[in-house]
Motif scaffolding. Structure first.
Motif, PDB file in Angstrom:
ATOM      1  N   GLY A 188       0.813  -0.940   0.037  1.00 28.50           N
ATOM      2  CA  GLY A 188       0.434   0.044   0.198  1.00 28.50           C
ATOM      3  C   GLY A 188       0.640   1.356  -0.129  1.00 28.50           C
ATOM      4  O   GLY A 188       0.771   2.172  -0.795  1.00 28.50           O
ATOM      5  N   GLY A 189       1.707   1.082   0.817  1.00 28.99           N
ATOM      6  CA  GLY A 189       2.949   2.160   0.847  1.00 28.99           C
ATOM      7  C   GLY A 189       3.217   2.381  -0.912  1.00 28.99           C
ATOM      8  O   GLY A 189       3.811   3.814  -0.893  1.00 28.99           O
ATOM      9  N   ALA A 244      -8.164  -3.605  -4.107  1.00 25.94           N
ATOM     10  CA  ALA A 244      -8.848  -3.806  -2.306  1.00 25.94           C
ATOM     11  C   ALA A 244      -9.717  -5.124  -2.261  1.00 25.94           C
ATOM     12  O   ALA A 244      -9.554  -5.323  -1.378  1.00 25.94           O
ATOM     13  CB  ALA A 244      -9.495  -2.203  -2.655  1.00 25.94           C
ATOM     14  N   ALA A 245     -10.045  -5.580  -3.701  1.00 27.09           N
ATOM     15  CA  ALA A 245     -10.920  -6.453  -3.418  1.00 27.09           C
ATOM     16  C   ALA A 245      -9.985  -7.749  -3.203  1.00 27.09           C
ATOM     17  O   ALA A 245      -9.556  -8.569  -2.409  1.00 27.09           O
ATOM     18  CB  ALA A 245     -11.612  -7.079  -4.754  1.00 27.09           C
ATOM     19  N   HIS A 246      -8.217  -7.494  -3.792  1.00 28.69           N
ATOM     20  CA  HIS A 246      -6.812  -8.431  -3.066  1.00 28.69           C
ATOM     21  C   HIS A 246      -7.043  -7.751  -1.998  1.00 28.69           C
ATOM     22  O   HIS A 246      -5.267  -8.301  -1.380  1.00 28.69           O
ATOM     23  CB  HIS A 246      -5.779  -7.956  -4.035  1.00 28.69           C
ATOM     24  CG  HIS A 246      -6.376  -9.358  -5.961  1.00 28.69           C
ATOM     25  ND1 HIS A 246      -7.198  -8.385  -6.541  1.00 28.69           N
ATOM     26  CD2 HIS A 246      -6.410 -10.803  -5.813  1.00 28.69           C
ATOM     27  CE1 HIS A 246      -6.906  -9.194  -7.343  1.00 28.69           C
ATOM     28  NE2 HIS A 246      -6.444 -10.307  -6.865  1.00 28.69           N
ATOM     29  N   GLY A 247      -7.014  -7.234  -0.546  1.00 28.79           N
ATOM     30  CA  GLY A 247      -6.691  -6.745   0.304  1.00 28.79           C
ATOM     31  C   GLY A 247      -5.995  -5.600   0.363  1.00 28.79           C
ATOM     32  O   GLY A 247      -4.748  -5.811   1.504  1.00 28.79           O
ATOM     33  N   LEU A 248      -5.582  -5.093  -0.683  1.00 28.63           N
ATOM     34  CA  LEU A 248      -4.843  -4.099  -0.523  1.00 28.63           C
ATOM     35  C   LEU A 248      -5.114  -2.047   0.102  1.00 28.63           C
ATOM     36  O   LEU A 248      -6.215  -2.228  -1.170  1.00 28.63           O
ATOM     37  CB  LEU A 248      -3.563  -3.626  -1.750  1.00 28.63           C
ATOM     38  CG  LEU A 248      -3.371  -5.110  -2.466  1.00 28.63           C
ATOM     39  CD1 LEU A 248      -2.768  -5.294  -3.898  1.00 28.63           C
ATOM     40  CD2 LEU A 248      -1.418  -5.255  -1.862  1.00 28.63           C
ATOM     41  N   PRO A 249      -4.535  -1.959   0.329  1.00 29.39           N
ATOM     42  CA  PRO A 249      -5.155  -1.123   0.816  1.00 29.39           C
ATOM     43  C   PRO A 249      -5.038   1.187   0.007  1.00 29.39           C
ATOM     44  O   PRO A 249      -4.380   2.136  -0.214  1.00 29.39           O
ATOM     45  CB  PRO A 249      -3.610   0.088   1.940  1.00 29.39           C
ATOM     46  CG  PRO A 249      -3.372  -0.425   1.821  1.00 29.39           C
ATOM     47  CD  PRO A 249      -3.158  -2.069   1.093  1.00 29.39           C
ATOM     48  N   VAL A 252      -6.682   4.585  -0.462  1.00 31.20           N
ATOM     49  CA  VAL A 252      -6.090   5.134   0.927  1.00 31.20           C
ATOM     50  C   VAL A 252      -5.062   6.016  -0.004  1.00 31.20           C
ATOM     51  O   VAL A 252      -4.018   7.055  -0.484  1.00 31.20           O
ATOM     52  CB  VAL A 252      -5.628   4.894   2.625  1.00 31.20           C
ATOM     53  CG1 VAL A 252      -4.783   5.720   2.845  1.00 31.20           C
ATOM     54  CG2 VAL A 252      -6.736   4.601   3.067  1.00 31.20           C
ATOM     55  N   ALA A 253      -3.949   4.777  -0.484  1.00 29.30           N
ATOM     56  CA  ALA A 253      -3.018   4.693  -1.515  1.00 29.30           C
ATOM     57  C   ALA A 253      -3.095   5.984  -2.872  1.00 29.30           C
ATOM     58  O   ALA A 253      -2.097   6.868  -2.827  1.00 29.30           O
ATOM     59  CB  ALA A 253      -2.104   3.648  -2.159  1.00 29.30           C
ATOM     60  N   SER A 257      -1.462   9.611  -2.845  1.00 28.95           N
ATOM     61  CA  SER A 257      -0.817  10.063  -4.055  1.00 28.95           C
ATOM     62  C   SER A 257      -1.474  11.632  -4.467  1.00 28.95           C
ATOM     63  O   SER A 257      -0.661  12.591  -5.603  1.00 28.95           O
ATOM     64  CB  SER A 257      -0.862   8.944  -5.245  1.00 28.95           C
ATOM     65  OG  SER A 257      -2.194   9.263  -6.261  1.00 28.95           O
ATOM     66  N   LEU A 258      -2.723  11.923  -4.341  1.00 31.18           N
ATOM     67  CA  LEU A 258      -2.925  13.211  -4.495  1.00 31.18           C
ATOM     68  C   LEU A 258      -2.833  13.987  -4.328  1.00 31.18           C
ATOM     69  O   LEU A 258      -2.897  15.509  -4.062  1.00 31.18           O
ATOM     70  CB  LEU A 258      -4.262  13.345  -5.336  1.00 31.18           C
ATOM     71  CG  LEU A 258      -5.048  12.089  -6.168  1.00 31.18           C
ATOM     72  CD1 LEU A 258      -6.555  11.563  -6.054  1.00 31.18           C
ATOM     73  CD2 LEU A 258      -4.441  12.272  -7.753  1.00 31.18           C
ATOM     74  N   ALA A 259      -2.198  13.925  -2.936  1.00 34.99           N
ATOM     75  CA  ALA A 259      -2.187  15.369  -2.209  1.00 34.99           C
ATOM     76  C   ALA A 259      -0.818  15.121  -2.563  1.00 34.99           C
ATOM     77  O   ALA A 259       0.514  15.398  -2.497  1.00 34.99           O
ATOM     78  CB  ALA A 259      -2.023  14.245  -0.794  1.00 34.99           C
TER      79      ALA A 259
END
Ligand SMILES: [Fe+2]
Ligand SMILES: [Fe+2]
Length: 259
Positions: A188-189, A244-249, A252-253, A257-259
């Motif tokens: 996710g990071g 997300a369906a694969h359990g990855l955040p 949020v990522a 990335s837009l911030a």
């Protein structure tokens, strides 16, 4: 300057377009520029799959899948020639400066499975999935059957490239779980930077302006505003939910990335 010269293989294709005399000089130049850009992008994307082969090999991915990735190298090179053939049919030359080639990251800070997952995510689940959406829209829009056919042939391969990543994601994530319970969180990071890079790369190729004319649009000069909207739609409604369906955040990522 290093040049990419695909005039020989592009001319060998013998690709022809019906009478393009209705295309004015500036529209023709815009259309040639569009297809030359595609030619370069397709050609250099071959190296990404070339880098993926040893990485997937080190992660213990099986023979048939390695052979599929090896095939993708040739497919991307061939897409480059097909786009070059369109350039030639439009009256241009399949010859362009070769841009500086970014190194494909090896992710030496991660173990082999996690390193392979990072590039699989970035290449197949992100870039190739976006390519599928953009080329589908292009193929549907162009009223020139010969160009639609070129786009459909390229599209069929890009669908395979994207699906390959989505299919391998589950089994590799399970292996990562067995090695490290925080692996998905770390990916996710990684996705924050991968999304940022994807957005910068795609938007750089999609100028925020409409097509210069309907005639230019017929020959592939896309409406950059529409393509940009489709890019954001694809990330937000296909890629993020898929990850997300694969359990990855992934939500949020993407937001980070837009911030
Ligand atoms: Fe391609
Ligand atoms: Fe591809």
């Amino acid at each position: 300057m290093t040049a990419l010269d695909l005039r020989g293989p592009a001319r060998e294709r013998g690709f022809m377009l019906p009478d393009t005399s209705a295309l004015g000089a500036s529209d023709r130049e815009a259309a040639i520029g569009t297809w030359l850009g595609r030619m370069v992008n397709e050609h250099i994307s071959a190296r990404v799959f070339a880098a993926l082969v040893p990485q997937l090999m080190a992660a213990g991915v099986e023979h048939d899948d390695l052979a599929r990735v090896a095939g993708m190298i040739g497919e991307e090179l061939s897409h480059g020639v097909m786009c070059g053939a369109v350039v030639e049919a439009l009256g241009g030359e399949a010859f362009a400066p070769l841009p500086a080639l970014d190194a494909v990251p090896t992710h030496a800070d991660a173990g082999p499975v996690e390193a392979a997952l990072r590039n699989l995510l970035s290449i197949c689940c992100l870039s190739e999935t976006v390519a599928v959406a953009l080329i589908t829209a292009e193929a549907e829009r162009t009223p020139v059957p010969e160009l639609a056919e070129v786009l459909r042939v390229i599209l069929a391969d890009e669908v395979g490239h994207a699906r390959f990543g989505w299919r391998l994601l589950g089994p590799l994530l399970e292996r990562l779980d067995a090695e490290s319970p925080e692996g998905r969180e770390r990916l996710g990071g990684y996705l924050i930077g991968a999304f940022r890079h994807l957005r910068e790369h795609e938007l750089a190729h999609l100028p925020p302006r409409p097509a210069p004319s309907p005639e230019a649009e017929r020959y592939g000069v896309c409406d950059g505003n529409e393509a940009r909207a489709l890019f954001f739609d694809t990330v937000e409604t296909v890629i993020v939910p898929g990850l997300a369906a694969h359990g990855l955040p992934a939500r949020v990522a993407w937001e980070r990335s837009l911030a």
